[in-house]
Design a protein around this motif. Structure first.
Motif, short mmCIF file in Angstrom:
data_model
loop_
_atom_site.label_atom_id
_atom_site.label_comp_id
_atom_site.label_asym_id
_atom_site.label_seq_id
_atom_site.Cartn_x
_atom_site.Cartn_y
_atom_site.Cartn_z
N LEU A 277 21.48 25.95 -38.86
CA LEU A 277 20.92 27.44 -38.89
C LEU A 277 19.66 27.52 -39.73
O LEU A 277 19.33 26.93 -40.63
N TYR A 278 18.59 28.38 -39.22
CA TYR A 278 17.42 28.53 -40.02
C TYR A 278 17.21 30.12 -39.90
O TYR A 278 17.52 30.89 -38.90
N GLU A 279 16.30 30.43 -40.75
CA GLU A 279 15.80 31.89 -40.76
C GLU A 279 14.30 32.03 -40.18
O GLU A 279 13.44 31.42 -40.96
N MET B 126 36.07 30.74 -48.21
CA MET B 126 36.52 31.12 -46.73
C MET B 126 35.47 31.37 -45.89
O MET B 126 35.37 30.98 -44.64
N TYR B 127 34.80 32.58 -46.30
CA TYR B 127 33.73 32.78 -45.72
C TYR B 127 32.77 31.75 -45.20
O TYR B 127 32.25 31.75 -44.16
N ALA B 128 32.10 31.07 -46.02
CA ALA B 128 31.37 29.81 -45.86
C ALA B 128 31.96 28.66 -45.01
O ALA B 128 31.23 28.30 -43.99
N GLN B 129 33.33 28.60 -45.20
CA GLN B 129 33.86 27.60 -44.07
C GLN B 129 34.17 28.34 -42.57
O GLN B 129 33.51 27.44 -41.67
N ALA B 130 34.15 29.53 -42.69
CA ALA B 130 34.24 30.24 -41.36
C ALA B 130 32.79 30.05 -40.72
O ALA B 130 32.29 30.05 -39.38
N LYS B 131 31.63 30.66 -41.40
CA LYS B 131 30.24 30.25 -40.99
C LYS B 131 29.99 29.11 -40.52
O LYS B 131 29.17 28.90 -39.66
N GLN B 132 30.43 27.91 -41.34
CA GLN B 132 30.05 26.47 -40.89
C GLN B 132 30.51 26.17 -39.66
O GLN B 132 30.09 25.59 -38.62
N TYR B 133 31.79 26.71 -39.41
CA TYR B 133 32.58 26.24 -38.54
C TYR B 133 32.11 26.99 -37.08
O TYR B 133 31.68 26.34 -36.17
N MET B 134 31.60 28.13 -37.31
CA MET B 134 30.83 29.02 -36.05
C MET B 134 29.72 28.27 -35.79
O MET B 134 29.25 28.22 -34.55
N ALA B 135 28.83 27.94 -36.78
CA ALA B 135 27.57 27.28 -36.68
C ALA B 135 27.65 26.00 -35.81
O ALA B 135 26.99 25.68 -34.78
N ASP B 136 28.91 25.32 -36.28
CA ASP B 136 28.90 24.04 -35.32
C ASP B 136 29.29 24.09 -34.13
O ASP B 136 29.11 23.56 -33.14
N GLN B 137 30.14 25.46 -33.65
CA GLN B 137 30.52 25.48 -32.38
C GLN B 137 29.27 25.95 -31.44
O GLN B 137 29.13 25.55 -30.31
N ASN B 138 28.29 27.09 -32.22
CA ASN B 138 27.36 27.36 -31.27
C ASN B 138 26.43 26.26 -31.16
O ASN B 138 25.72 26.09 -30.25
N GLU B 139 26.22 25.27 -32.22
CA GLU B 139 25.14 24.02 -31.90
C GLU B 139 25.89 23.28 -30.73
O GLU B 139 25.39 22.83 -29.78
N LYS B 140 27.15 22.96 -30.62
CA LYS B 140 27.89 22.40 -29.39
C LYS B 140 27.40 23.05 -28.14
O LYS B 140 27.27 22.43 -27.15
N ARG B 141 27.70 24.48 -28.44
CA ARG B 141 27.26 25.20 -27.12
C ARG B 141 25.83 24.95 -26.50
O ARG B 141 25.66 24.86 -25.36
N LEU B 142 24.90 25.07 -27.55
CA LEU B 142 23.59 25.02 -27.20
C LEU B 142 23.36 23.72 -26.69
O LEU B 142 22.58 23.49 -25.51
N ASP C 93 12.00 35.57 -40.50
CA ASP C 93 11.83 36.96 -40.71
C ASP C 93 13.19 37.70 -41.01
O ASP C 93 13.24 38.84 -40.50
N GLY C 94 14.16 36.97 -41.78
CA GLY C 94 15.41 37.41 -42.01
C GLY C 94 16.23 37.41 -41.07
O GLY C 94 17.39 37.96 -41.22
N GLU C 95 16.05 36.92 -39.74
CA GLU C 95 17.06 36.73 -38.63
C GLU C 95 17.26 35.20 -38.52
O GLU C 95 16.32 34.40 -38.43
N ALA C 96 18.56 34.89 -38.28
CA ALA C 96 19.01 33.73 -38.13
C ALA C 96 19.02 33.11 -36.76
O ALA C 96 19.37 33.73 -35.60
N PHE C 97 18.54 31.65 -36.61
CA PHE C 97 18.71 31.21 -35.24
C PHE C 97 19.22 29.87 -35.42
O PHE C 97 19.27 29.25 -36.58
N GLN C 98 19.45 29.20 -34.20
CA GLN C 98 19.90 27.80 -34.14
C GLN C 98 19.17 27.13 -32.91
O GLN C 98 18.54 27.90 -32.02
N SER C 99 18.75 25.75 -33.02
CA SER C 99 17.91 25.19 -31.98
C SER C 99 18.74 23.86 -31.62
O SER C 99 19.40 23.45 -32.33
N ALA C 100 18.59 23.51 -30.06
CA ALA C 100 19.24 22.32 -29.88
C ALA C 100 18.01 21.51 -28.87
O ALA C 100 17.11 22.26 -28.21
N PHE C 101 18.00 20.16 -29.08
CA PHE C 101 16.99 19.39 -28.35
C PHE C 101 17.71 18.48 -27.57
O PHE C 101 18.79 17.61 -27.89
N VAL C 102 17.35 18.53 -26.18
CA VAL C 102 17.84 17.67 -25.28
C VAL C 102 16.89 16.55 -24.60
O VAL C 102 15.83 17.18 -23.93
#
Length: 426
Positions: A111-113, A1-17, A115-124
């Motif tokens: 998502l990518y890391e 359930m945690y993995a599903q929530a993580k993936q869902y939030m990552a997808d939403q953040n990607e759309k936001r970016l 120095d131990g911190e998670a990030f996301q990128s988008a290209f337009v």
């Protein structure tokens, strides 16, 4: 359930970016930015453009905004300080995941890391006519992961707390249910005892009168000079049975309607010594050793001496019967600070001491677990001629004195049984 929530939030953040990137791209004057040459980074015009993109970055809660021309170099970067025309680390648009840019479609990366911190990128993509003129890259910290981790921790804690509460509630319900059932049983027993007491008291007078006549007649028959030995034996047996019935009737009366304790201060050790002196000859006649270990310390307490004497006598004689000749019965009297583990007490909880404790131990055959569990039940007896009321009366007397009972017995190992009574306050 945690993995599903993580993936869902990552997808939403990607759309936001991607949405934010499109909005920022619409506000960029690409012709102006592509007009800057290497070395213009320190001009006021370039700094104005960089400042405008930096404000957009902060307003959109991004970590960085970068603009570069495919295969040529950087146009602008709000964080890294990369010069115009210099190689930009994101300018690798031949990667398979970035190929949609050539067709004019924005791309969001997983998502990518760093120095131990998670990030996301988008290209337009920024299209000039039908050509890919530049690429707008956005980086954002995936701070929702820390929120998700805190939520997961909170949920685990809440689940654990709920489990503990459920277990605690279950225990309380179980304990209270047992208490209610025990109280109900106690009330029913009291009702039965009250009815039995009324019945027994009413019949006692009617029964004892004919028993007295029968015994007197049997005694005359037994003592008649002309009576044959055979008839004399009948007379003796009749007297014994009448005495047994009288004792049974007395036990019924005492069990059903116990007398109120007439408490006075007395020394328990001295009382036990008197009882043992009275039964010593009986033990000697049956070749049973009677071993005494009575403290010399004065153990004064408030007690009904007659009732407590009955308790001691009952336990001692039961022990003698258990060894069945040529055995050993040991009696000890001592001071103790607390009841023994597993002791039976009126409240069901351990009381504060000190106590005067009497222990009766024999080396007889011992008891089975089933016998131990039913030992104090009314009308339960292991003796062929027992009434099953002796130890029930003992239990009632000790309970009435706010004391405790204990028993330790196993088959083939003998039995230790006894009681403790609270010592009088000085």
């Amino acid at each position: 359930m945690y993995a599903q929530a993580k993936q869902y939030m990552a997808d939403q953040n990607e759309k936001r970016l991607v949405s934010v990137g499109r909005a920022i791209a619409a506000q960029i004057d690409l012709a102006r930015l592509t007009s800057f040459l290497p070395g213009d980074e320190f001009t006021s015009e370039y700094e104005i453009e960089q400042g405008r993109l930096s404000r957009m970055r902060d307003e959109a809660d991004l970590d960085n905004i970068a603009l570069f021309v495919p295969y040529q170099g950087s146009l602008l970067d709000t964080r890294r300080g990369i010069g115009i025309g210099d190689f930009h680390p994101l300018n690798d648009i031949d990667r398979p995941e970035l190929r949609p840019l050539w067709e004019g479609a924005p791309v969001g990366l997983p998502l990518y890391e760093v120095d131990g911190e998670a990030f996301q990128s988008a290209f337009v993509p920024m299209i000039d006519g039908s050509e890919l003129a530049a690429v707008l890259a956005l980086d954002a910290s995936a701070n929702f992961l820390s929120d998700l981790d805190r939520l997961k921790t909170a949920l685990y804690a809440a689940a654990l707390l709920s489990l503990l509460l459920a277990l605690g509630l279950g225990y309380l319900v179980h304990r209270n249910t047992k208490s209610i059932l025990a109280l109900h049983t106690e009330i029913k027993n009291q009702e039965k005892l009250a009815a039995l007491g009324t019945l027994t008291a009413g019949l006692a007078h009617e029964i004892r009168n004919p028993l007295g006549i029968i015994r007197a007649s049997a005694e005359l028959l037994h003592e008649e000079e002309k009576t044959t030995p055979h008839v004399m034996e009948f007379g003796r047996e009749i007297m014994e049975e009448v005495d047994r019935l009288s004792e049974l009737l007395t036990n019924f009366l005492q069990f059903a309607k116990p007398a109120r304790a007439d408490e006075n201060a007395g020394d328990l050790g001295g009382l036990v010594e008197e009882i043992l002196d009275r039964v010593q000859k009986n033990f000697d006649d049956q070749h049973v050793a009677l071993v005494r270990d009575v403290t010399k310390e004065s153990l004064r307490l408030r007690m009904d001496s007659i009732q407590i004497a009955q308790v001691v006598l009952n336990l001692v004689l039961n022990a003698k019967d258990a060894v069945n000749g040529e055995g050993r019965v040991s009696i000890s009297v001592r001071r103790t600070s607390r009841p023994r583990d597993g002791a039976l007490q009126p409240s069901g909880e351990k009381s504060d001491g000190p106590f005067a404790e009497v222990s009766v131990r024999d080396n007889g055959c011992g008891m089975t677990k089933s016998t131990r569990e039913k030992l104090f039940d009314p009308f339960y007896s292991t003796k062929s001629k027992g009434t099953g009321l002796g130890l029930s009366i003992v239990h009632g007397i000790v309970q009435g004195h706010e004391g405790y009972l204990f028993i330790d017995s196993e088959e083939g190992r003998g039995t230790e049984i006894g009681f403790g009574l609270p010592l009088a306050e000085k």
